[in-house]
Design a protein around this motif. Structure first.
Motif: not given
Length: 254
Positions: A149, A141, A145
């Protein structure tokens, strides 16, 4: 899309008029804890050489690895090949793409994040960055993320998911594009296309050969694939290639 991969029939016996396209990791080679840890059996290299000759040179590797890495893995063979999921061409170019200067800072940040999760591998492929969490499931995870980004800093890039890996790569030029381009080149033109692969990155290749009435072969038990044939694992692929070499070049197989 196939709903039950366990019911996919095996590929038919090979013919001399095939153009055979092969993914590498998870297809020809078993996965290893790290990309550098894969093993290439000597008899696989022999079988690929025999089949390359039997197909008149129309056998190509279509991989997410760099061409330089493929050549080192399969030495002394020097096969037709496409690297980086269709971005890298045998002429040394990157299909119209160049690595942006921002990729260095993204790579550094990825390595800093990976250092917090023992087992994470951040693979620098020059124009792409692969984030592996096979040995660190808890990092999945956070790496997702981070990668999402990072797209803000890398305009024109996209996320390419795979087996326990997520890759930051320029958008466009997938494996399907690469197969179509090879089918239009000398040695591959007017041949019957066959592609064997295992991962999500291979779906574009399956769709490309299906559209040309070829043979698409899924390796493994992943559901929802466009492939119309199946083989259980890389060991089954190598056995199938061995038998193909025996059928097409029996005098060359000891």
């Amino acid at each position: 899309m196939s709903a039950d991969p366990s019911r996919l029939p095996p590929p038919p016996p090979p013919a001399h008029d095939w153009a055979l396209f092969l993914d590498v990791d998870g297809t020809l080679l078993d996965f290893a804890p790290s990309p550098d840890g894969v093993h290439v059996p000597a008899d696989l290299i022999d079988d690929l050489r025999r089949l390359h000759d039997a197909f008149g040179g129309a056998l190509a590797l279509v991989s997410g690895r760099r061409l330089e890495t493929l050549d080192a893995l399969f030495a002394p063979l020097w096969l037709p090949a496409i690297g980086l999921h269709g971005l890298q061409r045998r002429d040394g170019g990157f299909a119209g793409h160049e690595a942006p200067r921002e990729i260095a800072s993204v790579l550094a940040a990825a390595r800093a994040l990976g250092a917090k999760y023992p087992g994470v591998i951040v693979e620098d492929k020059g124009i792409t960055i692969a984030l592996h969490w096979r040995n660190a499931p808890a990092a999945e995870e956070p790496l997702h993320e981070f990668a999402s980004s990072a797209l803000i800093e890398l305009p024109g890039y996209c996320l390419q998911p795979g087996h326990d890996v997520l890759e930051l790569r320029p958008d466009g030029h997938d494996k399907g594009d690469a197969i179509i381009a090879l089918l239009q080149s000398e040695g591959f033109r007017n041949r019957y296309p066959v592609f064997i692969g295992d991962d999500l990155t291979d779906e574009h290749g399956f769709e490309a050969v299906n559209a040309r009435h070829g043979i698409s072969v899924l390796v493994g038990m992943r559901a929802n694939s466009a492939a119309r044939h199946g083989l259980h694992d890389p060991g089954a692929v190598r056995a199938w290639l061995r038998e193909a070499a025996r059928l097409l070049a029996p005098e060359a197989v000891r």
